[in-house]
Design an enzyme around this catalytic site. Structure first.
Site, mmCIF file in Angstrom:
data_model
loop_
_atom_site.group_PDB
_atom_site.id
_atom_site.type_symbol
_atom_site.label_atom_id
_atom_site.label_comp_id
_atom_site.label_asym_id
_atom_site.label_seq_id
_atom_site.Cartn_x
_atom_site.Cartn_y
_atom_site.Cartn_z
ATOM 1 N N TYR A 79 -51.898 50.312 1.361
ATOM 2 C CA TYR A 79 -50.955 51.351 1.772
ATOM 3 C C TYR A 79 -51.148 52.575 0.887
ATOM 4 C CZ TYR A 79 -48.081 48.028 4.442
ATOM 5 O OH TYR A 79 -47.613 47.124 5.358
ATOM 6 N N TYR A 118 -53.313 41.620 3.268
ATOM 7 C CA TYR A 118 -53.337 42.043 1.863
ATOM 8 C C TYR A 118 -52.550 41.062 1.002
ATOM 9 C CZ TYR A 118 -48.753 44.041 3.023
ATOM 10 O OH TYR A 118 -47.457 44.217 3.445
ATOM 11 N N ARG A 126 -50.120 38.662 3.152
ATOM 12 C CA ARG A 126 -49.419 39.115 4.362
ATOM 13 C C ARG A 126 -50.461 39.269 5.452
ATOM 14 N NH1 ARG A 126 -44.806 41.984 5.490
ATOM 15 N NH2 ARG A 126 -45.021 40.578 7.244
ATOM 16 N N HIS A 129 -50.297 43.680 10.020
ATOM 17 C CA HIS A 129 -49.096 44.034 10.781
ATOM 18 C C HIS A 129 -48.892 45.537 10.727
ATOM 19 C CE1 HIS A 129 -47.764 43.495 6.622
ATOM 20 N NE2 HIS A 129 -46.851 44.416 6.879
ATOM 21 N N HIS A 131 -45.599 48.290 10.813
ATOM 22 C CA HIS A 131 -44.147 48.456 10.734
ATOM 23 C C HIS A 131 -43.682 49.485 11.768
ATOM 24 C CE1 HIS A 131 -43.718 46.518 6.716
ATOM 25 N NE2 HIS A 131 -44.966 46.926 6.587
#
Length: 193
Positions: A79, A118, A126, A129, A131
């Protein structure tokens, strides 16, 4: 058994999309992309993903003018957030945060990349995905969209704790006129719009 002509059969109400956590990486320092293209015209690393869908009410009505935000990790699982300690590199050609508004038919559209899994702690990952935060006229929803068949889906505590987790998992399809690109549809249901 025949149904009398004067009997009206009510449609089955749609179930609200399950809530998910906002997550630790909600964008705090980024300006959102407003064009819907997070790939900087296809220059981002990874598999291009054409993501679209509709925002509907539980009664099946289309929600025009809903604000749809997405944020996600890049194709390496990182991110663009100051608290993301993942050592994988940032992609200078990928914007991980975008906002759009649904059209008159309740539709939204983004061009992004398929995110990577990640690390989320010792021995825990995780799954990939994206969000979502959807702000309608009467309510808002925070959720996440996952990808069918990913090995980490069955071990992810947030996905596994979701009621109706199948409503959060989508399949990817090839894009006939764009070799290597994928597409998916993720419809979002708000109770009242």
């Amino acid at each position: 058994m025949a149904v009398a002509e004067d009997v009206i059969v009510a449609p089955t109400p749609l179930l609200r999309t399950p809530d998910q956590i906002l997550g630790p990486f909600y964008p705090v320092q980024e300006e959102p992309v407003l064009t819907g293209d997070l790939t900087r015209s296809g220059r981002a690393q990874g598999t291009v993903l054409h993501l679209s869908g509709r925002v509907l009410t539980g009664a099946g009505e289309l929600v025009a003018g809903a604000r749809v935000e997405i944020w996600q990790a890049n194709a390496a699982g990182r991110y663009a957030h100051p608290n993301d300690s993942n050592p994988t590199p940032l992609d200078p050609n990928f914007d991980g945060f975008a906002i759009t508004t649904t059209d008159a038919d309740g539709r939204y559209r983004f061009k992004t990349v398929v995110p990577a899994a990640y690390p989320a702690g010792p021995g825990r990952m995780r799954p990939p995905h994206i969000h979502f935060k959807v702000i309608g006229k009467r309510e808002q929803l925070v959720t996440q969209m996952y990808f069918v068949g990913h090995e980490w889906n069955d071990r992810d505590p947030w996905l596994q704790s979701a009621r109706r987790k199948d409503a959060l998992i989508v399949a990817l399809h090839d894009v006939p006129d764009e070799p290597g690109a994928k597409a998916t549809t993720f419809d979002i249901v708000l109770a009242y719009g």
